[in-house]
Motif scaffolding. Structure first.
Motif: not given
Length: 161
Positions: A34-62
């Motif tokens: 259910d994740l939009d990976i390209p939107a998570l990789l955009k900068r916060d001022d880019d169109e289509g940006f989606k914030p990365c929540n704590d669960r996603v970042l934690s899972a990524f770092l794990d």
């Protein structure tokens, strides 16, 4: 620091492709369907940006920990860890584990980025929050650690992360 910035920085440090991120997130225990990976990789001022929540970042770092150090067998009878708020201190701990950094390594990386940190200051960042010498990890410290990792592991890229 935004979770998205950390996601992008670690992705750059490890030279990961976009198609590798879902596998890492899945290894970290989260379904990436259910994740939009390209939107998570955009900068916060880019169109289509989606914030990365704590669960996603934690899972990524794990997942990065698994990538760097190998899969770990769960302890017998251990319950899965409850989701936590991803503080800079917790991110720092996960980065330390993933890159197998010792105190001297972290000090050298911070020095490479242009700052210095004493052993006592560094130790305070890894203490439990209720410890009297606990200190919160600031955005600047985390940013400089990521910059130091970039300079060490991607010397060809210089300071573009």
């Amino acid at each position: 620091m935004l979770n998205n910035d950390i996601l992008r920085s670690v992705r750059f440090i490890l030279d990961l492709r976009d198609n590798q991120l879902p596998k890492l997130i899945q290894q970290g225990g989260l379904d990436p369907a259910d994740l939009d990976i390209p939107a998570l990789l955009k900068r916060d001022d880019d169109e289509g940006f989606k914030p990365c929540n704590d669960r996603v970042l934690s899972a990524f770092l794990d997942g990065v920990i698994t990538l760097q150090r190998g899969a770990r067998e769960p302890a017998a009878g251990a319950a899965p860890a409850a989701p936590q708020r991803m503080s800079n201190n917790l991110i720092l701990k996960k980065l330390r584990i993933a890159f197998e950094l010792k105190q001297e390594d972290i000090q050298a990386l911070i020095l490479r980025a242009g700052l210095t940190v004493s052993s006592a200051e560094l130790g305070a960042l890894f203490r439990k929050p209720d410890h009297k010498h606990y200190r919160e990890c600031g955005d600047q410290f985390l940013r400089n650690l990521l910059r130091g990792l970039t300079l060490k592991l991607r010397p060809d890229a210089k300071d573009t992360a």
